[in-house]
Motif scaffolding. Structure first.
Motif, PDB file in Angstrom:
ATOM      1  N   ALA A 193       0.804  -1.223   0.000  1.00  0.00           N
ATOM      2  CA  ALA A 193       0.000   0.000   0.000  1.00  0.00           C
ATOM      3  C   ALA A 193       0.841   1.279   0.000  1.00  0.00           C
ATOM      4  O   ALA A 193       0.615   2.162  -0.803  1.00  0.00           O
ATOM      5  N   ASP A 194       1.791   1.428   0.872  1.00  0.00           N
ATOM      6  CA  ASP A 194       2.522   2.690   1.000  1.00  0.00           C
ATOM      7  C   ASP A 194       3.860   2.674   0.294  1.00  0.00           C
ATOM      8  O   ASP A 194       4.779   3.385   0.682  1.00  0.00           O
ATOM      9  N   ARG A 195       3.992   1.877  -0.751  1.00  0.00           N
ATOM     10  CA  ARG A 195       5.227   1.822  -1.536  1.00  0.00           C
ATOM     11  C   ARG A 195       4.928   2.136  -2.983  1.00  0.00           C
ATOM     12  O   ARG A 195       3.951   1.654  -3.537  1.00  0.00           O
ATOM     13  N   ARG A 196       5.813   2.908  -3.581  1.00  0.00           N
ATOM     14  CA  ARG A 196       5.628   3.219  -4.992  1.00  0.00           C
ATOM     15  C   ARG A 196       6.077   2.057  -5.865  1.00  0.00           C
ATOM     16  O   ARG A 196       5.449   1.745  -6.868  1.00  0.00           O
ATOM     17  N   ARG A 197       7.180   1.431  -5.484  1.00  0.00           N
ATOM     18  CA  ARG A 197       7.740   0.353  -6.302  1.00  0.00           C
ATOM     19  C   ARG A 197       7.234  -1.006  -5.835  1.00  0.00           C
ATOM     20  O   ARG A 197       6.934  -1.212  -4.667  1.00  0.00           O
ATOM     21  N   VAL A 198       7.200  -1.918  -6.756  1.00  0.00           N
ATOM     22  CA  VAL A 198       6.753  -3.275  -6.490  1.00  0.00           C
ATOM     23  C   VAL A 198       7.925  -4.077  -5.919  1.00  0.00           C
ATOM     24  O   VAL A 198       9.059  -3.951  -6.384  1.00  0.00           O
ATOM     25  N   LEU A 199       7.665  -4.885  -4.902  1.00  0.00           N
ATOM     26  CA  LEU A 199       8.686  -5.779  -4.381  1.00  0.00           C
ATOM     27  C   LEU A 199       8.710  -7.042  -5.234  1.00  0.00           C
ATOM     28  O   LEU A 199       7.671  -7.669  -5.437  1.00  0.00           O
ATOM     29  N   ARG A 200       9.887  -7.403  -5.722  1.00  0.00           N
ATOM     30  CA  ARG A 200      10.025  -8.627  -6.522  1.00  0.00           C
ATOM     31  C   ARG A 200      10.799  -9.653  -5.728  1.00  0.00           C
ATOM     32  O   ARG A 200      11.829  -9.341  -5.151  1.00  0.00           O
ATOM     33  N   LEU A 201      10.304 -10.873  -5.741  1.00  0.00           N
ATOM     34  CA  LEU A 201      10.910 -11.943  -4.975  1.00  0.00           C
ATOM     35  C   LEU A 201      11.010 -13.168  -5.880  1.00  0.00           C
ATOM     36  O   LEU A 201       9.978 -13.658  -6.358  1.00  0.00           O
ATOM     37  N   ARG A 202      12.207 -13.628  -6.141  1.00  0.00           N
ATOM     38  CA  ARG A 202      12.396 -14.825  -6.963  1.00  0.00           C
ATOM     39  C   ARG A 202      12.383 -16.035  -6.032  1.00  0.00           C
ATOM     40  O   ARG A 202      13.234 -16.164  -5.154  1.00  0.00           O
ATOM     41  N   VAL A 203      11.426 -16.914  -6.231  1.00  0.00           N
ATOM     42  CA  VAL A 203      11.226 -18.066  -5.355  1.00  0.00           C
ATOM     43  C   VAL A 203      12.429 -19.005  -5.398  1.00  0.00           C
ATOM     44  O   VAL A 203      12.816 -19.585  -4.384  1.00  0.00           O
ATOM     45  N   ALA A 204      13.082 -19.124  -6.548  1.00  0.00           N
ATOM     46  CA  ALA A 204      14.203 -20.054  -6.688  1.00  0.00           C
ATOM     47  C   ALA A 204      15.434 -19.616  -5.903  1.00  0.00           C
ATOM     48  O   ALA A 204      16.365 -20.401  -5.726  1.00  0.00           O
ATOM     49  N   ASN A 205      15.461 -18.388  -5.396  1.00  0.00           N
ATOM     50  CA  ASN A 205      16.601 -17.929  -4.614  1.00  0.00           C
ATOM     51  C   ASN A 205      16.565 -18.392  -3.167  1.00  0.00           C
ATOM     52  O   ASN A 205      17.472 -18.087  -2.401  1.00  0.00           O
ATOM     53  N   TYR A 206      15.521 -19.092  -2.780  1.00  0.00           N
ATOM     54  CA  TYR A 206      15.358 -19.512  -1.393  1.00  0.00           C
ATOM     55  C   TYR A 206      15.325 -21.035  -1.297  1.00  0.00           C
ATOM     56  O   TYR A 206      14.928 -21.725  -2.237  1.00  0.00           O
ATOM     57  N   GLU A 207      15.739 -21.532  -0.138  1.00  0.00           N
ATOM     58  CA  GLU A 207      15.667 -22.971   0.113  1.00  0.00           C
ATOM     59  C   GLU A 207      14.205 -23.390   0.216  1.00  0.00           C
ATOM     60  O   GLU A 207      13.350 -22.588   0.572  1.00  0.00           O
TER      61      GLU A 207
END
Length: 156
Positions: A122-136
């Motif tokens: 809600a209070d962020r201009r940019r979208v957070l991107r999270l690559r699932v393959a970077n995590y165990e």
């Protein structure tokens, strides 16, 4: 704070593999370019290629050490998503999340191995991107994020 937490640590295997490939190339290159005579063995350490590969090795080592020291992880609780590192954490409550978009690679079936999560807060201009393959435990993380996406659509 909720009692049930799912912790997904950030993977560093890419950095290990990169460093090992660079070192293996350097060793092979030095062995191949070295000269062997009957009395001495001389290795080609004064070659510019050795210096360039040495710079790549130094860069890969710095990146690996930086990521090991940072010790980043993603924690999913019942009411929030926490991006945690050794030096701090950022908590995003699910009530502040406007929309979750899951994209996946079209070449792969629905296993989520190449999924990218776009988190609209809600209070962020940019979208957070999270690559699932970077995590165990990426498949478990993908399933939990898929469930979270479904729960957010239900609550709208």
């Amino acid at each position: 704070m909720s009692t049930k937490e799912h912790v997904f640590r950030r993977r560093n295997d890419f950095y290990y593999i990169t460093l090992l490939v660079y070192i293996a190339f350097l060793v092979l290159y030095v062995l191949v370019t070295g000269t062997v005579t009957t009395e001495t063995v001389m290795f080609g350490f004064r070659d510019p290629v050795v210096y360039v590969v040495g710079i790549f090795i130094l860069h890969a080592l710095v990146m690996l050490l930086t990521n090991v020291v940072r010790n980043r992880s993603l924690v999913l609780t019942e009411d929030s998503m926490i991006f945690r590192s050794r030096f701090g954490e950022r908590r995003i409550p699910f009530r502040d999340v406007e929309r979750i978009t899951l994209k996946r690679d079209r070449r792969k079936p629905n296993d989520g191995t190449f999924a990218v999560l776009k988190l609209h807060v809600a209070d962020r201009r940019r979208v957070l991107r999270l690559r699932v393959a970077n995590y165990e435990h990426e498949k478990e993380l993908y399933q939990m994020l898929k469930k979270l996406q479904h729960d957010l659509k239900q609550s709208e």
